[in-house]
Design a protein around this motif. Structure first.
Motif: not given
Length: 339
Positions: A264, A277, A280, A295, A305-306, A309
């Motif tokens: 991640s 990512a 998710c 996430t 990662t957020c 996403v």
């Protein structure tokens, strides 16, 4: 987090508390049309979602919360109450990508290099990785030097980090419904800073996924099918291999299991960031809020990662369904996109 070379550890986590004002990257048309339906509207929604994800994810780093507290709050779906939620280099660079598209209708690498460098010079304390601290001042002197300058990073291999992927979702939304065009444009945008093929592949994967989800086809693939389609747009390599593994992972596997299998972003590489990512996003493509909570529960390079996403899913859903307090707490977008 923006950049890394093979065998290199993670860079600094966390964004700065300061924000750039005005137009740091120089002249030209700073205005952005206020949203007829189409590429501009979709790309703006994607940028809004990317910035929301970036700033939301940033709150879960250990610099703001111990890991045990963060995990408990995420499990309870307990939103951070502090304000503002500041975005990082993810959002700063994504805004430059979208600005070039708005100015020219296509990626112009020299102009993109100029904007990256100008934005960095105006506010270098947004969590940029070590490679960008080397590269972007050089590009401020000569933006056209990016082909050789980006290749020199990390011993001549170029960066295989997640930075080209983290900023590219608005570009994918710009090419909504045309994943092949999104892929070609993503390559151009990535190579300005990420010369390594894996760094480029990460950007292509995110752009293709976003272009598919942002299109008008209500039967567009999601879940496992989307991940399989995206993998099919990539050449053989570690990012593609990660997406194949992600496609084999059920959507209800849980973020901790997914992070353990796919990574991640702890290594800040494209191949250990993008598959998680997109897993998710693919399995929660119609629910931006739940996609971001899922996430965040995977931790790692959680702002990035957020951000990925948020940019991918918001290109499909918009941000209107996010909790109002999230949108109130998020720092406004950088110029010229601040509303």
């Amino acid at each position: 987090m923006t950049d890394i070379g093979a065998g290199t550890g993670a860079g600094a986590e966390g964004g700065a508390e300061g924000g750039a004002e005005g137009d740091p990257a120089g002249g030209r048309d700073g205005g952005v049309p206020a949203g007829p339906a189409g590429p501009v509207a979709r790309a703006l929604e994607s940028l809004e979602g990317l910035a929301l994800g970036d700033s939301f994810g940033e709150r879960w780093f250990h610099t703001f919360r111990p890991r045990e507290r963060a995990a408990a709050e995420i499990a309870r779906r307990e939103s951070p109450v502090e304000s503002p939620w500041r975005w990082t280099d993810d959002t700063a660079m994504a805004a430059s990508v979208l600005r070039v598209l708005h100015e020219h209708g296509e990626v112009r690498p020299d102009r993109l290099a100029e904007l990256f460098a100008g934005t960095f010079a105006a506010d270098a304390h947004r969590g940029y990785g070590s490679g960008m601290h080397l590269l972007l001042p050089e590009l401020a002197v000569d933006p056209t030097a990016w082909p050789t300058a980006s290749r020199r990073l990390f011993g001549g291999e170029g960066s295989l980090g997640n930075g080209a992927a983290m900023r590219v979702a608005p570009l994918g939304a710009w090419y909504a419904g045309d994943p092949s065009a999104a892929a070609a444009a993503a390559v151009l945008s990535a190579r300005v800073t990420h010369a390594h093929p894996e760094g480029v592949a990460g950007a292509v994967a995110v752009a293709v996924a976003t272009a598919i989800l942002a299109g008008d086809d209500h039967a567009a693939p999601t879940g496992t099918e989307l991940l399989t389609v995206v993998a099919g747009h990539l050449s053989a390599g570690e990012v593609r291999d990660g997406l194949v593994r992600a496609a084999d992972l059920p959507g209800d596997a849980g973020p901790l299991r997914a992070a353990a299998l796919l990574g991640s972003g702890d290594r800040v590489r494209a191949d250990d960031t993008v598959p998680f990512a997109l897993w998710c996003a693919a399995h929660r493509a119609d629910d931006l809020t739940e996609a971001l909570w899922t996430t965040a529960a995977g931790f790692g390079d959680v702002d990035t990662t957020c951000a990925i996403v948020g940019g991918v899913v918001a290109a499909r859903t918009g941000v209107a369904g996010a909790p109002p307090e999230w949108l109130e707490r998020r720092e406004p977008l950088p110029p010229p996109f601040a509303r």
